[in-house]
Design a protein around this motif. Structure first.
Motif, PDB file in Angstrom:
ATOM      1  N   ASN A  35       0.854  -1.262   0.128  1.00 35.68           N
ATOM      2  CA  ASN A  35       0.075   0.105   0.005  1.00 35.68           C
ATOM      3  C   ASN A  35       0.645   1.268  -0.024  1.00 35.68           C
ATOM      4  N   HIS A  36       2.201   1.291  -0.838  1.00 38.98           N
ATOM      5  CA  HIS A  36       2.744   2.404  -0.967  1.00 38.98           C
ATOM      6  C   HIS A  36       3.518   2.480  -2.154  1.00 38.98           C
ATOM      7  N   LEU A  59      -5.975   1.486  -5.952  1.00 39.08           N
ATOM      8  CA  LEU A  59      -4.883   1.906  -6.637  1.00 39.08           C
ATOM      9  C   LEU A  59      -5.750   2.973  -7.709  1.00 39.08           C
ATOM     10  N   LYS A  61      -8.358   4.717  -7.274  1.00 38.88           N
ATOM     11  CA  LYS A  61      -8.584   5.987  -6.617  1.00 38.88           C
ATOM     12  C   LYS A  61      -7.487   6.673  -6.574  1.00 38.88           C
ATOM     13  N   VAL A  62      -6.382   6.295  -6.032  1.00 35.74           N
ATOM     14  CA  VAL A  62      -5.290   6.950  -5.668  1.00 35.74           C
ATOM     15  C   VAL A  62      -4.659   7.683  -7.218  1.00 35.74           C
ATOM     16  N   CYS A  63      -4.627   6.878  -8.193  1.00 36.71           N
ATOM     17  CA  CYS A  63      -4.013   7.225  -9.460  1.00 36.71           C
ATOM     18  C   CYS A  63      -4.900   8.599 -10.202  1.00 36.71           C
ATOM     19  N   GLN A  65      -6.855  10.532  -8.331  1.00 34.24           N
ATOM     20  CA  GLN A  65      -6.707  11.715  -7.512  1.00 34.24           C
ATOM     21  C   GLN A  65      -5.517  12.233  -7.717  1.00 34.24           C
ATOM     22  N   TYR A  66      -4.355  11.473  -7.956  1.00 29.48           N
ATOM     23  CA  TYR A  66      -3.139  12.082  -8.131  1.00 29.48           C
ATOM     24  C   TYR A  66      -3.192  12.804  -9.715  1.00 29.48           C
TER      25      TYR A  66
END
Length: 228
Positions: A35-36, A59, A61-63, A65-66
């Motif tokens: 998770n990092h 991942l 969601k993180v991608c 948002q980034y």
């Protein structure tokens, strides 16, 4: 991930990744197990592609948002239009589509009037064009210039699927998003005389008729009567 040819007896599964994702698969695995990961403008899209392929929601969601917070703010308009908007449309990432459209809308004058953008504009598919037309933030010289750009898109020689019977379905989808009442009477009259409008009179008439009625009304009645 698993092919229909896999019989369950193999101890190893060979994964075939898109060429742009190969160099970032290790980062994908680190995020999957720990998770990092360190994100940048180079790996954000390949990691999103991998997250989509393996249905890794966290991942994804993180991608996204980034990309919205960092990548899109620094990326060239060409990359936003041809890479991010294209992929988000294909993958149906509505939030990312919306953010790309905001940037595209702010630059629409350049996109529909500059020769360097001709091929990019013609390459849009029908759903992508609709997403752009739906935006209330379009910055354009006027609505008739946009309509002329739509005509060019329809007549693109490399897109025969926009001709014949399929054109009717295309017009049914995009015409409601063209703001005909914002055109001048002279422009509406010229529009009605174009081959496209003449061939599809029944599709165009409700919109042009309403537009003529709208511009004939006093300003005080336009909003209350039609809501434009």
């Amino acid at each position: 991930m698993l092919s229909h040819k896999w019989d369950g007896n193999k101890k190893e599964i060979e994964l075939n990744e898109d060429s742009q994702c190969v160099d970032h698969f290790e980062t994908f695995l680190k995020f999957f197990y720990f998770n990092h990961a360190i994100f940048n403008d180079t790996n954000a899209l390949p990691l999103l592609i991998l997250a989509d392929k393996y249905n890794f929601k966290g991942l994804q969601k993180v991608c996204i948002q980034y990309a919205i917070s960092y990548v899109l703010k620094e990326a060239s308009l060409k990359d936003i239009f041809n890479v991010w908007f294209n992929y988000s449309s294909t993958a149906c990432h509505s939030i990312l589509i919306r953010e790309c459209v905001k940037i595209i809308a702010a630059n629409m004058t350049k996109i529909i009037t500059s020769e360097e953008w001709g091929d990019d504009w013609m390459a849009l598919d029908r759903d992508q064009l609709t997403e752009i037309l739906k935006s209330n933030d379009l910055i354009i010289p006027n609505e008739y210039v946009l309509y002329q750009a739509i005509q060019k898109w329809i007549n693109a020689p490399a897109s025969p699927e926009r001709k014949g019977s399929t054109l009717t379905a295309t017009l049914i989808q995009i015409l409601p998003w063209i703001r005909f009442p914002y055109m001048k009477a002279e422009e509406l009259s010229e529009l009605e005389g174009t081959p496209l409008a003449q061939t599809h009179v029944k599709l165009f008439m409700p919109f042009t008729h309403t537009a003529f009625k709208y511009i004939s009304l006093p300003l005080s009645l336009r909003t209350t009567r039609y809501g434009f």
